[in-house]
Motif scaffolding. Structure first.
Motif, PDB file in Angstrom:
ATOM      1  N   ARG A  99       0.843  -1.209   0.000  1.00 52.62           N
ATOM      2  CA  ARG A  99       0.000   0.000   0.000  1.00 52.62           C
ATOM      3  C   ARG A  99       0.876   1.257   0.000  1.00 52.62           C
ATOM      4  O   ARG A  99       0.539   2.255  -0.604  1.00 52.62           O
ATOM      5  CB  ARG A  99      -0.933   0.003   1.211  1.00 52.62           C
ATOM      6  N   ARG A 100       2.003   1.177   0.658  1.00 50.24           N
ATOM      7  CA  ARG A 100       2.902   2.341   0.707  1.00 50.24           C
ATOM      8  C   ARG A 100       3.416   2.685  -0.694  1.00 50.24           C
ATOM      9  O   ARG A 100       3.500   3.849  -1.063  1.00 50.24           O
ATOM     10  CB  ARG A 100       4.069   2.073   1.657  1.00 50.24           C
ATOM     11  N   GLU A 101       3.765   1.664  -1.487  1.00 44.32           N
ATOM     12  CA  GLU A 101       4.238   1.922  -2.856  1.00 44.32           C
ATOM     13  C   GLU A 101       3.117   2.503  -3.720  1.00 44.32           C
ATOM     14  O   GLU A 101       3.360   3.359  -4.567  1.00 44.32           O
ATOM     15  CB  GLU A 101       4.795   0.646  -3.479  1.00 44.32           C
ATOM     16  N   ILE A 102       1.906   2.026  -3.513  1.00 46.67           N
ATOM     17  CA  ILE A 102       0.754   2.567  -4.246  1.00 46.67           C
ATOM     18  C   ILE A 102       0.569   4.043  -3.894  1.00 46.67           C
ATOM     19  O   ILE A 102       0.412   4.896  -4.777  1.00 46.67           O
ATOM     20  CB  ILE A 102      -0.537   1.768  -3.921  1.00 46.67           C
ATOM     21  N   VAL A 103       0.605   4.362  -2.603  1.00 48.12           N
ATOM     22  CA  VAL A 103       0.448   5.757  -2.160  1.00 48.12           C
ATOM     23  C   VAL A 103       1.598   6.605  -2.696  1.00 48.12           C
ATOM     24  O   VAL A 103       1.376   7.733  -3.175  1.00 48.12           O
ATOM     25  CB  VAL A 103       0.348   5.831  -0.621  1.00 48.12           C
ATOM     26  N   ASN A 104       2.835   6.097  -2.647  1.00 46.00           N
ATOM     27  CA  ASN A 104       3.976   6.843  -3.184  1.00 46.00           C
ATOM     28  C   ASN A 104       3.789   7.147  -4.672  1.00 46.00           C
ATOM     29  O   ASN A 104       4.090   8.252  -5.130  1.00 46.00           O
ATOM     30  CB  ASN A 104       5.278   6.071  -2.975  1.00 46.00           C
TER      31      ASN A 104
END
Length: 126
Positions: free
Chosen positions: A36-41
Motif C-alpha cells: 500500500r505504501r508503494e501505491i500511495v507513493n
C-alpha cells in the motif's frame, strides 16, 4: 531489490500516520503484489509532479494498478477521510479545536447588464 527514493515519497513517520487510514487489502482476493505504501507513493508522485498516469516511472507499480487504486479510493471517499483526519490532527497539534468553527464565504458578485431581449442583440443577429 529496493528502488531509489523519490523526493515525493512519504517518510517513515508520515507512513506511520497514513497507514491506518489507507484501506487494507480485502480478504479472499488475489495475493497482494504491491504494498500500500508503494501505491500511495506512486499516487503522490503523479499528483505532485503533474505527470500523466502512463508516464509513471517504471520502478513504481504499473500505472493501471496505481490509477485503479486512486479511482477506487476516490469513489469511496478515502481521500476526503484522510484529508479530514490529517486536518484534525494538525489543528489539535496547534492547540485548536479539531473542527473549524467559522467559514469564509465570498459574497462578491459580478454585475451584469440590465438590458435584455431584442435590444441586447447585435445588429448582425437581427
Amino acid at each position: 531489490m529496493r528502488r531509489q527514493a523519490y523526493s515525493t515519497d512519504i517518510s517513515d513517520a508520515e507512513w506511520k500516520i497514513l497507514e491506518p487510514l489507507v484501506p487494507a487489502p480485502l480478504p479472499g482476493g488475489r495475493p497482494v503484489t504491491w504494498s500500500r505504501r508503494e501505491i500511495v507513493n506512486a499516487i503522490l508522485y503523479v499528483l505532485r509532479t503533474g505527470c500523466q498516469w502512463h508516464l509513471l516511472p517504471h520502478d513504481f507499480p504499473p500505472y493501471k494498478t496505481v490509477f485503479d487504486y486512486y479511482r477506487q479510493w476516490r469513489r469511496q471517499g478515502i481521500w476526503e477521510q484522510i484529508n479530514a483526519t490529517l486536518r484534525e490532527k494538525l489543528r489539535v497539534q496547534l492547540g485548536r479545536d479539531p473542527q473549524p468553527t467559522a467559514a469564509i464565504i465570498d459574497s462578491q458578485s459580478v454585475k451584469t447588464t440590465e438590458k435584455g431581449g431584442p435590444e441586447a442583440m447585435t445588429a448582425a443577429r437581427k
